[in-house]
Motif scaffolding. Structure first.
Motif, PDB file in Angstrom:
ATOM      1  N   PRO A 370       0.834  -1.214   0.000  1.00  6.07           N
ATOM      2  CA  PRO A 370       0.000   0.000   0.000  1.00  6.07           C
ATOM      3  C   PRO A 370       0.861   1.254   0.000  1.00  6.07           C
ATOM      4  CG  PRO A 370      -0.754  -1.569   1.665  1.00  6.07           C
ATOM      5  CD  PRO A 370       0.549  -2.082   1.150  1.00  6.07           C
ATOM      6  N   GLY A 371       0.402   2.273  -0.721  1.00  2.16           N
ATOM      7  CA  GLY A 371       1.045   3.570  -0.682  1.00  2.16           C
ATOM      8  C   GLY A 371       2.205   3.769  -1.626  1.00  2.16           C
ATOM      9  N   VAL A 372       2.470   2.809  -2.536  1.00  2.00           N
ATOM     10  CA  VAL A 372       3.598   2.985  -3.455  1.00  2.00           C
ATOM     11  C   VAL A 372       3.180   3.716  -4.731  1.00  2.00           C
ATOM     12  CG1 VAL A 372       4.864   0.984  -2.597  1.00  2.00           C
ATOM     13  CG2 VAL A 372       3.236   0.688  -4.453  1.00  2.00           C
ATOM     14  N   GLY A 373       1.896   4.025  -4.879  1.00  2.00           N
ATOM     15  CA  GLY A 373       1.472   4.851  -6.012  1.00  2.00           C
ATOM     16  C   GLY A 373       0.833   4.093  -7.151  1.00  2.00           C
ATOM     17  N   LYS A 374       0.176   2.974  -6.863  1.00  2.00           N
ATOM     18  CA  LYS A 374      -0.426   2.185  -7.941  1.00  2.00           C
ATOM     19  C   LYS A 374      -1.580   2.935  -8.598  1.00  2.00           C
ATOM     20  CE  LYS A 374      -1.231  -1.326  -5.184  1.00  2.00           C
ATOM     21  NZ  LYS A 374      -0.612  -0.819  -3.941  1.00  2.00           N
ATOM     22  N   THR A 375      -2.500   3.445  -7.796  1.00  3.90           N
ATOM     23  CA  THR A 375      -3.664   4.144  -8.353  1.00  3.90           C
ATOM     24  C   THR A 375      -3.263   5.443  -9.038  1.00  3.90           C
ATOM     25  OG1 THR A 375      -5.066   3.177  -6.626  1.00  3.90           O
ATOM     26  CG2 THR A 375      -5.925   5.089  -7.798  1.00  3.90           C
ATOM     27  N   SER A 376      -2.394   6.225  -8.398  1.00  7.62           N
ATOM     28  CA  SER A 376      -1.970   7.488  -9.013  1.00  7.62           C
ATOM     29  C   SER A 376      -1.184   7.236 -10.292  1.00  7.62           C
ATOM     30  CB  SER A 376      -1.139   8.303  -8.030  1.00  7.62           C
ATOM     31  OG  SER A 376       0.024   7.592  -7.650  1.00  7.62           O
ATOM     32  N   LEU A 377      -0.474   6.102 -10.365  1.00  9.80           N
ATOM     33  CA  LEU A 377       0.254   5.773 -11.593  1.00  9.80           C
ATOM     34  C   LEU A 377      -0.722   5.491 -12.738  1.00  9.80           C
ATOM     35  CD1 LEU A 377       2.978   5.251 -12.919  1.00  9.80           C
ATOM     36  CD2 LEU A 377       2.822   2.890 -12.158  1.00  9.80           C
ATOM     37  N   ALA A 378      -1.843   4.835 -12.429  1.00  9.96           N
ATOM     38  CA  ALA A 378      -2.853   4.583 -13.462  1.00  9.96           C
ATOM     39  C   ALA A 378      -3.421   5.898 -13.997  1.00  9.96           C
ATOM     40  CB  ALA A 378      -3.967   3.706 -12.888  1.00  9.96           C
ATOM     41  N   ARG A 379      -3.626   6.869 -13.125  1.00  6.98           N
ATOM     42  CA  ARG A 379      -4.104   8.186 -13.588  1.00  6.98           C
ATOM     43  C   ARG A 379      -3.060   8.849 -14.488  1.00  6.98           C
ATOM     44  NH1 ARG A 379      -8.602   9.938 -10.741  1.00  6.98           N
ATOM     45  NH2 ARG A 379      -9.060   8.766  -8.834  1.00  6.98           N
ATOM     46  N   SER A 380      -1.800   8.694 -14.124  1.00 11.68           N
ATOM     47  CA  SER A 380      -0.744   9.293 -14.951  1.00 11.68           C
ATOM     48  C   SER A 380      -0.670   8.623 -16.318  1.00 11.68           C
ATOM     49  CB  SER A 380       0.600   9.162 -14.233  1.00 11.68           C
ATOM     50  OG  SER A 380       0.594   9.898 -13.038  1.00 11.68           O
ATOM     51  N   ILE A 381      -0.908   7.298 -16.356  1.00 13.54           N
ATOM     52  CA  ILE A 381      -0.912   6.593 -17.640  1.00 13.54           C
ATOM     53  C   ILE A 381      -2.016   7.133 -18.533  1.00 13.54           C
ATOM     54  CG2 ILE A 381      -1.363   4.343 -18.698  1.00 13.54           C
ATOM     55  CD1 ILE A 381       0.018   3.061 -16.277  1.00 13.54           C
ATOM     56  N   ILE A 544      11.243  12.042   9.716  1.00 16.51           N
ATOM     57  CA  ILE A 544       9.872  11.516   9.644  1.00 16.51           C
ATOM     58  C   ILE A 544       9.877  10.102   9.075  1.00 16.51           C
ATOM     59  CG2 ILE A 544       7.603  11.853   8.599  1.00 16.51           C
ATOM     60  CD1 ILE A 544       8.146  14.844   8.567  1.00 16.51           C
ATOM     61  N   ILE A 545      10.671   9.873   8.035  1.00 17.11           N
ATOM     62  CA  ILE A 545      10.699   8.562   7.377  1.00 17.11           C
ATOM     63  C   ILE A 545      11.215   7.492   8.324  1.00 17.11           C
ATOM     64  CG2 ILE A 545      11.814   7.251   5.537  1.00 17.11           C
ATOM     65  CD1 ILE A 545      11.776   9.914   3.914  1.00 17.11           C
ATOM     66  N   ARG A 546      12.285   7.791   9.069  1.00 17.33           N
ATOM     67  CA  ARG A 546      12.916   6.777   9.917  1.00 17.33           C
ATOM     68  C   ARG A 546      12.154   6.505  11.204  1.00 17.33           C
ATOM     69  NH1 ARG A 546      19.046   9.249   9.624  1.00 17.33           N
ATOM     70  NH2 ARG A 546      19.423   8.847   7.402  1.00 17.33           N
ATOM     71  N   HIS A 547      11.624   7.564  11.812  1.00 14.41           N
ATOM     72  CA  HIS A 547      11.148   7.414  13.183  1.00 14.41           C
ATOM     73  C   HIS A 547       9.645   7.651  13.355  1.00 14.41           C
ATOM     74  CE1 HIS A 547      15.284   7.083  14.495  1.00 14.41           C
ATOM     75  NE2 HIS A 547      15.575   8.204  13.867  1.00 14.41           N
ATOM     76  N   TYR A 548       8.915   7.955  12.275  1.00 13.07           N
ATOM     77  CA  TYR A 548       7.475   8.167  12.406  1.00 13.07           C
ATOM     78  C   TYR A 548       6.670   7.343  11.406  1.00 13.07           C
ATOM     79  CZ  TYR A 548       8.700  12.010  15.491  1.00 13.07           C
ATOM     80  OH  TYR A 548       9.176  12.749  16.534  1.00 13.07           O
ATOM     81  N   ARG A 550       6.617   3.431   9.140  1.00 11.76           N
ATOM     82  CA  ARG A 550       7.196   2.134   8.794  1.00 11.76           C
ATOM     83  C   ARG A 550       6.342   1.562   7.672  1.00 11.76           C
ATOM     84  NH1 ARG A 550       8.432  -2.199  13.341  1.00 11.76           N
ATOM     85  NH2 ARG A 550      10.256  -0.880  13.575  1.00 11.76           N
ATOM     86  N   GLU A 551       6.784   1.754   6.456  1.00 18.64           N
ATOM     87  CA  GLU A 551       5.986   1.364   5.295  1.00 18.64           C
ATOM     88  C   GLU A 551       6.893   1.281   4.082  1.00 18.64           C
ATOM     89  OE1 GLU A 551       3.254   4.445   4.246  1.00 18.64           O
ATOM     90  OE2 GLU A 551       4.703   6.037   4.574  1.00 18.64           O
ATOM     91  N   SER A 552       6.389   0.600   3.056  1.00 19.78           N
ATOM     92  CA  SER A 552       7.111   0.556   1.788  1.00 19.78           C
ATOM     93  C   SER A 552       6.761   1.759   0.921  1.00 19.78           C
ATOM     94  CB  SER A 552       6.772  -0.735   1.039  1.00 19.78           C
ATOM     95  OG  SER A 552       7.264  -1.849   1.740  1.00 19.78           O
ATOM     96  N   GLY A 553       5.531   2.267   1.034  1.00 16.02           N
ATOM     97  CA  GLY A 553       5.100   3.395   0.235  1.00 16.02           C
ATOM     98  C   GLY A 553       5.308   4.710   0.950  1.00 16.02           C
ATOM     99  N   VAL A 554       4.483   5.686   0.606  1.00 14.31           N
ATOM    100  CA  VAL A 554       4.646   7.026   1.179  1.00 14.31           C
ATOM    101  C   VAL A 554       3.331   7.574   1.726  1.00 14.31           C
ATOM    102  CG1 VAL A 554       6.627   7.626  -0.245  1.00 14.31           C
ATOM    103  CG2 VAL A 554       4.338   8.030  -1.138  1.00 14.31           C
ATOM    104  N   ARG A 555       2.335   6.706   1.935  1.00 18.21           N
ATOM    105  CA  ARG A 555       1.034   7.197   2.388  1.00 18.21           C
ATOM    106  C   ARG A 555       1.116   7.753   3.808  1.00 18.21           C
ATOM    107  NH1 ARG A 555      -3.043   3.001   0.943  1.00 18.21           N
ATOM    108  NH2 ARG A 555      -2.816   3.973  -1.098  1.00 18.21           N
ATOM    109  N   ASN A 556       1.749   7.000   4.727  1.00 19.49           N
ATOM    110  CA  ASN A 556       1.881   7.497   6.090  1.00 19.49           C
ATOM    111  C   ASN A 556       2.842   8.676   6.156  1.00 19.49           C
ATOM    112  OD1 ASN A 556       0.101   5.707   7.369  1.00 19.49           O
ATOM    113  ND2 ASN A 556       1.632   4.094   7.382  1.00 19.49           N
TER     114      ASN A 556
END
Length: 809
Positions: A370-381, A544-548, A550-556
């Protein structure tokens, strides 16, 4: 607590009627209570409820005064009128929601001389205000005039009960008459308060007479306006009635022009819309049936609804697609940072499309956390290809009719969501996003995944058939894009139709770039801070990325940036004009203590404790596996809420260690004298997966042999009984977890060497990756033992040949 006694300024001229008395104070919103009034009240404020409780225990008398502003929840003493009414509590009832219903009766006027502020309610010192009666001969005449004016007021005010007149006429006391009339006349709070403050009944009656005459004048104007409007409405209603009569006569004479006109319009649409041959035949057949139906019948409504859907589909409508590869590449790069493989695939599609005009649309499946940009990538396509965009969420869909539609057997039937989405798109070649395809389910109403086979098969969707439309519709020009978090829950036949494109987690550097290019600006705009001098430096984003998060994407990450922006927005709204440069110190100040402390392995060597690498839907993570050796009879205990696959890996690992007993300096029958307990911490979290075999085997070998595991080492891989190390998935996410946990050495299967070519160099910096093909190599690399490498090599050769031999150190 010491009482605070605060005197008040006198706002009216009062007449002393005796000494001071002390009462609990109950403040009122938009209400003034007069003597001789019996009124029910609903009390909810804590101070007011407490004042009533004190009154019930001490004489049942309470002082009621109005507050100047009704919206104030806890008014100060300056916001309370000084003149009020001493009231008797007749009845009190506590309701289940905490409020109190009380019935009170006004007794006499009073003026507050001082406020006593207690901890949970107010008390007031009150001096009675006694009516001052003039001996004027005009008083009787004034009473008669006021009573007559009130009678005239009741005649004009249709909302006022007429029986009020008799009760007013029966009152002889002028002061009581004035107080009683107040409750029957509409007036504002300041006017009521002014009347309450007047000690003279003559003054009150004269003021009431002025107010009533004003209300009578307004009511007379309202009456004239209503009479005029009623006359106009009657004329309009008469015209409508005559027109309806005319229409009814025309229908009786056989004139059905409206219905015939509707049929003619539908026939014109059949000829002008570029329907397929099958659709044209179906439309003409429905029109022929519609001509012989009654316009008001249910069957006619179903046919008209069907024809409306048939004509609103985008027959022959196509978006003009972009063939400029450079422009498409610029759009994709502007919208998304990284994701090079996906961008390359889209550019390839556009390149082939420019050469082959009748190319069938590809079926891409974007798979990633979740949060890696799958839906937004479809809009960009869609933006890069010049197509319209439409989205359909499949999460929780379990009814086949959602895909194929309902059959036209009842009035409420509708097409499936595929047809509905095409109508919404308005063209035959949109980018069609099928979101969360791995969240489909099924029940007694059918299997939506099976219905999607026809939609997502390029060889079949030329003739997609919806149950409601009952005609073939061409979906071959649609560019379908699906998204999923994982592949294991997608049925194999459906997965076979999809072209898998994996979107893996972002590295810290990529997240910082995404935040700088997209997320920060987006949140500054959303929180009204774009031109307010707010900026984030790289170290703050890394914090923020390291200590707030924990995810693969950028949603949080976006949520936390939004949290910082909201804190800054509060300061700006409060009047701060300084520029805000967000640094790590400000991040900790705005977001609080660090939420995430990166998981780190044992700093030194440990016996029976090994760090594994695990893949989750939110990215990679470190997984500690502990083994304890206890006296016993060979029992194996496994805890930590492990799934079946990991439990089988534990048994396979133990069998391998038993086959290497001599190598580890153990007796052949050691297992008969010991129990083993394998535990994976965080036992409340379910864990499963085919990559923990070598980790468990290493932990068991370390615990039994007493040889410690080297510091800052982690591993991942499955094991066979002969010791072969099998490949794993999610390598990038696992290496990301190793970097976060400050791991220096990572052991992975030899067969995953091909995956290393796709790992960014930044991710491998500072990490030594060891490739192994056999468990003996894992033990040699991870245990601090003194056995020779040549012995290990011989043991590995023997194990690969499948022979059994007896070896010693």
């Amino acid at each position: 607590m010491k009482d605070e006694k605060k005197p008040v300024k006198k706002s009216v001229r009062s007449v002393k009627g005796g000494g001071l008395k002390r009462f609990p104070l109950l403040t009122l919103r938009d209400m003034v209570i007069f003597p001789h009034m019996v009124v029910p009240l609903f009390v909810g404020r804590e101070k007011s409820v407490r004042a009533l409780e004190i009154s019930m225990s001490s004489g049942k008398e309470v002082f009621l005064a109005a507050q100047m502003t009704a919206s104030t929840e806890d008014p100060s003493t300056d916001e309370i009128y000084s003149v009020g009414t001493v009231c008797q509590i007749l009845q009190l009832l506590k309701l289940p929601d905490g409020t109190v219903k009380v019935l009170i009766e006004g007794k006499r006027r009073g003026e507050i001389t001082a406020f006593i502020n207690l901890q949970d309610y107010l008390q007031v010192d009150v001096r009675d205000i006694v009516d001052t009666i003039d001996g004027s001969n005009e008083l009787d005449s004034l009473v008669r005039v006021v009573t007559a004016s009130f009678e005239n007021y009741l005649k004009l005010n249709i909302n006022a009960p007429q029986e009020n007149l008799e009760s007013i006429k029966s009152i002889k006391d002028p002061g009581q008459l004035a107080d009683s009339l107040v409750s029957h006349i509409s007036m504002k709070l300041p006017d009521k308060q002014a009347l309450l403050s007047m000690p003279s009944p003559v003054q009150r009656l004269e003021r009431l007479l002025v107010l009533m005459e004003g209300e009578i004048e307004i009511l007379q104007i309202d009456k004239k306006i209503k009479a005029r409007v009623k006359k106009q409405i009657e004329k309009t209603q008469k015209e409508y009635y005559l027109n309806e009569q005319m229409r009814a006569i025309q229908k009786e004479l056989g004139n059905k022009d409206d219905y015939k006109q509707e049929i003619r319009e539908l026939e014109e649409k059949v000829q002008t819309i570029p329907l397929s041959e099958e659709a044209k035949k179906k439309a003409l057949a429905e029109l022929k049936k519609l001509q012989y139906m009654s316009p008001m019948s249910a069957e006619a409504a179903v046919s008209r609804n069907y024809l409306d859907w048939l004509f609103t589909l985008p027959w022959g409508k196509l978006s003009e697609e972009l063939d400029d590869l450079l422009q498409a590449e610029e759009v994709l790069n502007a919208d998304h940072y990284g994701l090079e493989k996906v961008k390359e695939r889209i550019i390839e599609f556009l390149a082939v499309r420019s050469l082959v005009k009748d190319l069938k649309g590809p079926i891409l499946c974007l798979v990633g956390p979740p949060g890696v940009g799958k839906t937004s990538l479809a809009r960009s396509i869609a933006r890069a290809t010049g197509r319209n965009f439409v989205k359909m969420s499949l999460g929780g869909v379990r009814d086949e009719a959602e895909i194929r539609g309902h059959r036209r057997t009842y009035i409420g039937s509708m097409p499936g969501r595929i047809v509905q989405s095409l109508k919404k798109a308005g063209t035959n070649n949109p980018v069609f996003l099928l979101d969360e395809i791995d969240k489909l389910s099924s029940d007694f109403r059918g299997d939506p995944a099976s219905a999607l086979l026809e939609v997502l098969d390029p060889e079949q969707n030329l003739v997609f058939s919806d149950h409601f439309m009952d005609i073939d519709y061409d979906l071959s020009r649609v560019m379908f894009i699906t998204t999923a978090n994982s592949l294991h829950s997608i049925p194999r036949p459906l997965l076979d139709r999809l072209e898998i494109v994996k979107l893996e987690g972002y590295t810290e550097k990529e997240k910082v770039e995404i935040a700088k290019r997209h997320l920060v600006r987006k949140q500054l705009v959303a929180n009204g801070l774009l031109d307010r001098g707010v900026s984030f430096n790289d170290s703050a984003l890394s914090e923020i990325i390291r200590h707030y998060t924990r995810e693969s994407g950028v949603r949080n990450l976006e949520r936390e940036i939004s949290g910082v922006c909201r804190k800054v927005a509060r300061l700006v709204a409060a009047g701060s004009r300084k520029k805000f440069v967000i640094r790590p110190v400000q991040v900790r100040e705005f977001l609080g203590a660090r939420k995430i402390v990166p998981t780190s392995p044992e700093l030194g060597e440990a016996t029976g404790l090994v760090t594994g690498l695990a893949w989750t839907e939110t990215g990679g993570d470190l997984l500690s596996i502990e083994v304890a050796v206890l006296p016993g009879n060979g029992k194996l205990t496994i805890t930590g809420k492990l799934g079946d696959v990991m439990q089988e890996s534990a048994h396979a690992a133990l069998s391998y260690v038993r086959s290497r007993a001599q190598m580890l300096g153990l007796a052949r029958d050691f297992y008969k004298n010991y129990d083993l307990h394998i535990h994976v911490p965080e036992g409340a979290i379910p864990k499963d997966g085919p990559s923990a075999g070598i980790t468990m085997a290493t932990a068991i070998a370390s615990a039994l042999s007493g040889m410690p595991v080297r510091a800052r080492i982690a591993m991942t891989g499955e094991i066979t009984l002969r010791g072969r190390v099998l490949p794993i998935g999610g390598l990038k996410e696992k290496l990301l977890a190793a970097r976060r946990g400050q791991i220096r050495t990572v052991i992975i299967p030899q067969e995953n060497q091909k995956d290393l070519d796709e790992i960014p160099d930044e991710l491998l910096k500072g990490v030594t990756v060891k490739l192994v093909s056999h468990m003996d190599e894992v033990l040699a690399a991870s245990l601090s033992g003194d056995f020779s490498a040549s012995w290990l090599l011989a043991a590995s050769d023997v194990s690969r040949k499948g022979s059994e031999t007896s070896l010693s150190h």
